[in-house]
Scaffold this active site. Structure first.
Site, PDB file in Angstrom:
ATOM      1  N   GLY A  29       0.818  -1.211   0.000  1.00 54.93           N
ATOM      2  CA  GLY A  29       0.000   0.000   0.000  1.00 54.93           C
ATOM      3  C   GLY A  29       0.849   1.258   0.000  1.00 54.93           C
ATOM      4  O   GLY A  29       2.087   1.192   0.047  1.00 54.93           O
ATOM      5  N   SER A  30       0.180   2.408  -0.027  1.00 52.72           N
ATOM      6  CA  SER A  30       0.910   3.664  -0.162  1.00 52.72           C
ATOM      7  C   SER A  30       1.714   4.000   1.095  1.00 52.72           C
ATOM      8  O   SER A  30       2.800   4.584   1.000  1.00 52.72           O
ATOM      9  CB  SER A  30      -0.060   4.799  -0.504  1.00 52.72           C
ATOM     10  N   ALA A  83      -3.285  -0.109   7.133  1.00 56.28           N
ATOM     11  CA  ALA A  83      -4.650  -0.604   7.340  1.00 56.28           C
ATOM     12  C   ALA A  83      -5.624   0.385   6.715  1.00 56.28           C
ATOM     13  O   ALA A  83      -5.286   1.560   6.512  1.00 56.28           O
ATOM     14  CB  ALA A  83      -4.948  -0.763   8.831  1.00 56.28           C
ATOM     15  N   ASP A  84      -6.813  -0.099   6.425  1.00 55.85           N
ATOM     16  CA  ASP A  84      -7.865   0.787   5.917  1.00 55.85           C
ATOM     17  C   ASP A  84      -8.699   1.359   7.063  1.00 55.85           C
ATOM     18  O   ASP A  84      -9.163   2.496   6.987  1.00 55.85           O
ATOM     19  CB  ASP A  84      -8.736   0.023   4.915  1.00 55.85           C
ATOM     20  N   LYS A  94      -8.414  -4.604   6.259  1.00 46.47           N
ATOM     21  CA  LYS A  94      -7.336  -4.429   5.298  1.00 46.47           C
ATOM     22  C   LYS A  94      -7.770  -5.010   3.955  1.00 46.47           C
ATOM     23  O   LYS A  94      -8.785  -5.675   3.873  1.00 46.47           O
ATOM     24  CB  LYS A  94      -6.066  -5.158   5.776  1.00 46.47           C
ATOM     25  N   GLY A  95      -6.977  -4.733   2.935  1.00 51.54           N
ATOM     26  CA  GLY A  95      -7.291  -5.311   1.627  1.00 51.54           C
ATOM     27  C   GLY A  95      -7.742  -4.310   0.603  1.00 51.54           C
ATOM     28  O   GLY A  95      -8.135  -4.687  -0.505  1.00 51.54           O
ATOM     29  N   GLY A  97      -5.939  -2.653  -1.113  1.00 53.31           N
ATOM     30  CA  GLY A  97      -5.042  -2.868  -2.253  1.00 53.31           C
ATOM     31  C   GLY A  97      -5.099  -4.288  -2.781  1.00 53.31           C
ATOM     32  O   GLY A  97      -4.241  -4.691  -3.572  1.00 53.31           O
ATOM     33  N   GLU A 103      -1.078 -10.767   2.864  1.00 53.08           N
ATOM     34  CA  GLU A 103      -0.799  -9.975   4.068  1.00 53.08           C
ATOM     35  C   GLU A 103      -1.110 -10.796   5.317  1.00 53.08           C
ATOM     36  O   GLU A 103      -0.346 -10.798   6.289  1.00 53.08           O
ATOM     37  CB  GLU A 103      -1.644  -8.697   4.067  1.00 53.08           C
ATOM     38  N   LYS A 121      -7.410   6.695   9.724  1.00 57.31           N
ATOM     39  CA  LYS A 121      -7.756   5.270   9.699  1.00 57.31           C
ATOM     40  C   LYS A 121      -8.371   4.788  11.026  1.00 57.31           C
ATOM     41  O   LYS A 121      -8.862   3.657  11.092  1.00 57.31           O
ATOM     42  CB  LYS A 121      -6.516   4.432   9.381  1.00 57.31           C
TER      43      LYS A 121
HETATM   44  C1  5RP Z   1      -3.535  -3.461   0.975  1.00 55.20           C
HETATM   45  C2  5RP Z   1      -3.796  -3.038   2.376  1.00 55.20           C
HETATM   46  C3  5RP Z   1      -3.261  -1.721   2.821  1.00 55.20           C
HETATM   47  O1  5RP Z   1      -2.527  -1.893   3.986  1.00 55.20           O
HETATM   48  C4  5RP Z   1      -4.402  -0.785   3.090  1.00 55.20           C
HETATM   49  O2  5RP Z   1      -5.232  -0.745   1.950  1.00 55.20           O
HETATM   50  C5  5RP Z   1      -3.901   0.620   3.425  1.00 55.20           C
HETATM   51  O3  5RP Z   1      -3.356   1.195   2.282  1.00 55.20           O
HETATM   52  P1  5RP Z   1      -2.731   2.653   2.255  1.00 55.20           P
HETATM   53  O4  5RP Z   1      -1.471   2.601   3.072  1.00 55.20           O
HETATM   54  O5  5RP Z   1      -2.471   2.890   0.790  1.00 55.20           O
HETATM   55  O6  5RP Z   1      -3.736   3.620   2.817  1.00 55.20           O
HETATM   56  O7  5RP Z   1      -4.418  -3.710   3.155  1.00 55.20           O
HETATM   57  O8  5RP Z   1      -4.191  -4.650   0.655  1.00 55.20           O
END
Ligand code: 5RP
Length: 218
Positions: A29-30, A83-84, A94-95, A97, A103, A121
């Site tokens: 993820g970013s 994490a989302d 999560k997920g 991405g 993961e 988050k």
């Molecule tokens: C990818 C994930 C990421 O950890 C989650 O989507 C957070 O991404 P970001 O750091 O881009 O906000 O679970 O599958």
């Protein structure tokens, strides 16, 4: 600080968990991309990494960091991932991405899960972010009907194929009051590979970047 500055600050704070000669578990993820960038300064002192996605593997290898097959690593100290959504109990969704299955596997092998996030988050209850569920393609419609029975509104993530060759259903409108139970129930639906609830094995440490700096929650 804007959201990207916070993601970067949380990622840099995670560097204190990176020790010489160790193997690092790397999420996706970013936020994790900032962490991978930060590994540049220590890349010659660590053994290498285990990775949770093709995308992170590509980035790590481009920096000259060795990426080990998880099957050749029996144990390692720390897994760093974003994490989302996350609650005060360190349960996560999560997920976003689409990397949730790998993961969860890499996190299972790690001794410690360090979650790096910006403060957007943090939530009181999981579910506003649609819950990703990785599904075997032929089971997509069946699993979707079963998810409706659990109270959700599944939406097929068009055009996305996971690193494992599967599809993603994003489940909207769930208010997840008992994430451990919901994680178990969804995993029992035939055709589900993994769901994005990380509650049975949540985070151990959260590094949350705020306007007042990075806070560590243990
Ligand atoms: C990818 C994930 C990421 O950890 C989650 O989507 C957070 O991404 P970001 O750091 O881009 O906000 O679970 O599958």
């Amino acid at each position: 600080m804007n959201q990207n500055d916070k993601k970067k600050a949380a990622a840099q704070a995670a560097m204190k968990f990176v020790h010489a000669d160790s193997i690092i578990g790397v999420g996706t993820g970013s936020t994790v991309n900032y962490f991978i960038e930060a590994l540049e300064s220590v890349k010659n002192t660590i053994q290498g990494a285990v990775s949770s996605s093709d995308e992170s593997t590509k980035r790590l290898k481009a920096m000259g960091i060795e990426v080990f097959d998880l099957n050749s690593v029996s144990s390692f100290d720390v897994y760093i991932d974003g994490a989302d959504e996350i609650t005060q109990h360190k349960h996560m969704i999560k997920g976003g991405g689409a990397a949730l299955t790998r993961e969860k596997i890499v996190a299972a092998v790690a001794k410690q899960f360090v979650c790096i996030i910006d403060d957007s988050k943090q939530v009181p209850v999981l579910g506003k972010f649609p819950l990703p569920v990785e599904v075997i393609p032929m089971a997509r419609s069946y699993v979707a009907r079963e998810l409706v029975k659990l109270g959700g509104d599944p939406e097929y993530r068009q055009g996305v194929v996971t690193d494992n060759g599967n599809v993603i259903l994003d489940v909207h409108n769930l208010t997840i009051l008992n994430p451990v139970e919901m994680e178990r129930k969804i995993n029992q639906i035939v055709g589900v590979v993994t769901n994005g609830l990380f509650a049975h094995r949540g985070a151990d440490i959260v590094l949350v970047a705020t306007d007042d700096g990075v806070k560590e929650i243990t």
